[in-house]
Design a protein around this motif. Sequence first.
Motif, PDB file in Angstrom:
ATOM      1  N   TRP A 119       2.732  -5.748   5.403  1.00 29.56           N
ATOM      2  CA  TRP A 119       1.529  -5.695   4.557  1.00 29.56           C
ATOM      3  C   TRP A 119       0.252  -5.975   5.342  1.00 29.56           C
ATOM      4  CZ3 TRP A 119       4.039  -9.360   0.447  1.00 29.56           C
ATOM      5  CH2 TRP A 119       4.949  -8.628  -0.341  1.00 29.56           C
ATOM      6  N   THR A 120       0.291  -6.933   6.239  1.00 27.30           N
ATOM      7  CA  THR A 120      -0.945  -7.444   6.830  1.00 27.30           C
ATOM      8  C   THR A 120      -1.050  -7.295   8.341  1.00 27.30           C
ATOM      9  OG1 THR A 120      -0.070  -9.684   7.198  1.00 27.30           O
ATOM     10  CG2 THR A 120      -0.981  -9.204   5.009  1.00 27.30           C
ATOM     11  N   SER A 174      -8.180  -4.674  -5.440  1.00 25.73           N
ATOM     12  CA  SER A 174      -8.652  -5.215  -4.164  1.00 25.73           C
ATOM     13  C   SER A 174      -7.445  -5.692  -3.360  1.00 25.73           C
ATOM     14  CB  SER A 174      -9.615  -6.377  -4.393  1.00 25.73           C
ATOM     15  OG  SER A 174      -8.958  -7.466  -5.020  1.00 25.73           O
ATOM     16  N   ARG A 175      -7.574  -5.621  -2.051  1.00 28.77           N
ATOM     17  CA  ARG A 175      -6.443  -5.894  -1.172  1.00 28.77           C
ATOM     18  C   ARG A 175      -5.829  -7.275  -1.409  1.00 28.77           C
ATOM     19  NH1 ARG A 175      -4.323  -3.675   3.213  1.00 28.77           N
ATOM     20  NH2 ARG A 175      -3.264  -4.990   4.733  1.00 28.77           N
ATOM     21  N   GLU A 176      -6.642  -8.306  -1.493  1.00 26.41           N
ATOM     22  CA  GLU A 176      -6.106  -9.659  -1.634  1.00 26.41           C
ATOM     23  C   GLU A 176      -5.403  -9.857  -2.981  1.00 26.41           C
ATOM     24  OE1 GLU A 176      -5.658 -11.914   0.651  1.00 26.41           O
ATOM     25  OE2 GLU A 176      -6.447 -10.367   1.974  1.00 26.41           O
ATOM     26  N   LEU A 401      -1.110   0.083  -0.735  1.00 29.77           N
ATOM     27  CA  LEU A 401      -2.316  -0.458  -0.107  1.00 29.77           C
ATOM     28  C   LEU A 401      -3.017   0.613   0.728  1.00 29.77           C
ATOM     29  CD1 LEU A 401      -0.933  -3.945   0.962  1.00 29.77           C
ATOM     30  CD2 LEU A 401      -2.877  -3.569  -0.566  1.00 29.77           C
ATOM     31  N   GLU A 402      -2.231   1.431   1.433  1.00 33.32           N
ATOM     32  CA  GLU A 402      -2.830   2.522   2.193  1.00 33.32           C
ATOM     33  C   GLU A 402      -3.447   3.564   1.263  1.00 33.32           C
ATOM     34  OE1 GLU A 402      -0.635   2.938   6.484  1.00 33.32           O
ATOM     35  OE2 GLU A 402       0.093   4.220   4.853  1.00 33.32           O
ATOM     36  N   TYR A 404      -4.552   3.343  -1.795  1.00 31.49           N
ATOM     37  CA  TYR A 404      -5.750   2.901  -2.511  1.00 31.49           C
ATOM     38  C   TYR A 404      -7.017   3.143  -1.686  1.00 31.49           C
ATOM     39  CZ  TYR A 404      -2.799   0.477  -5.968  1.00 31.49           C
ATOM     40  OH  TYR A 404      -1.890   0.164  -6.958  1.00 31.49           O
TER      41      TYR A 404
END
Length: 438
Positions: A119-120, A174-176, A401-402, A404
């Motif tokens: 993820w990060t 949002s990512r977080e 996540l990508e 978005y």
Amino acid sequence: MTDRAAPDDDSGATAPRRLSTRETAERLGVKPETVYAYVSRGQLSSTRAPGGRGSTFDAAEVDALARRTGRREPPPAPGELVFRTGVTLIENDRYYFRGVDATELAREYAYEEVAEWLWTGELRPGIRFTAPDEALTAARGAVDALPAHSSPTDRLRVAVIAAASADPFRFDLSRETVLAGARSLVPTLVGALPPAAGGAGKRSEEPEGREAGLARQLWSKLTARPADEPFVTALDGALALLIDHDLAASTLAARVAASAHAHPYAVVSAGLGVLEGPLHGAASGLAHRMLAEVLERGSAVPVVADHLRAGRRVPGLGHRLYRTEDPRAQALFALLARVPQAAGALAAAHDVIATTARHMPLPANVDLALAVLSVSSGMAAEAGETVFAVSRTAGWIAHALEEYGERPLRMRPSGQYRGPRPPQPLPAADGLSQRSAP
């Protein structure tokens, strides 16, 4: 992507190829807004499309700009859908998470640590995912209301929906916020599953409940046998190995949902819907049943013969992305070799490989390795599908996540209509006259 050629003019010369704004953006690897920025800076020229809807661009001029700007990716072949991704690379019979060998990650780190890396891009040793009380209560209540014969995937799909209803922030992309939701969703799915048949009959809480690693939490949902450390290590390895595998069918479905800006729970639901197909997540169950039969009959020869006689493929063998043994199977077999109780099932799996190799050398894939794990630990045939679904949830989130960050709704293929050409008469029911005005 197909170049659109303008019709020939009266002189017989073919007009230069014209691209739409979308095609130009894809060829340059940029967003449509950037295409118009190139026009405003004089780097591209545009012509109003017929009818005044949008602009068209000269394909040769676009290609020249692509060369000047140093775009490295070649344009996709006609009809080919290509995604730029930094999650997983499959190359030379290996696969990599963010450039790191995935089998080495699975050997050295727990599932949660590998998921966090995916993820990060950051490694957080010792990280544990925890299910929020409200989400876990909602998910358990929904799962417990299902019929007793419900499949594990049925339960997981319902648990995702219930967890979503308990999260008021699910629409925040949002990512977080997405990451926080992902860290709570995975343990919620595991915590919502009932204990394995023959187990304690009650969901455990402490000390090996919600504070334990995810593999240990999942163990009691898959088998009534006590948690043996080498077995739990193998299960943890399987979870880490299966997190992602590039654009498998379920991952593509998840990215389509994310492209429509569906919230992460809906993205996971889309992935689960495809995963349940017999050609995807359910494939390990077929390998489990075959392996159990090999152990019962004492040899792979009659079992393989029966499969071939019935016109069925021998499950657990071959993978179109690997010429040699699936690296996931290789890594999981190595973990299971350290488990004394798995010796019989492991020998049966090698018997299957050796038997089929006499006529069609097909190396093992991860479904056969999952079958060794499930058969030797007393799990049900569907256990491999559960492991796959829980693990792959993290991969679907990584791809969401990508997606978005991409242009929304960019996956809009055109249908090739093959029905009757209009105009067709209005249909009328047999024996009834069409409605007429009074």
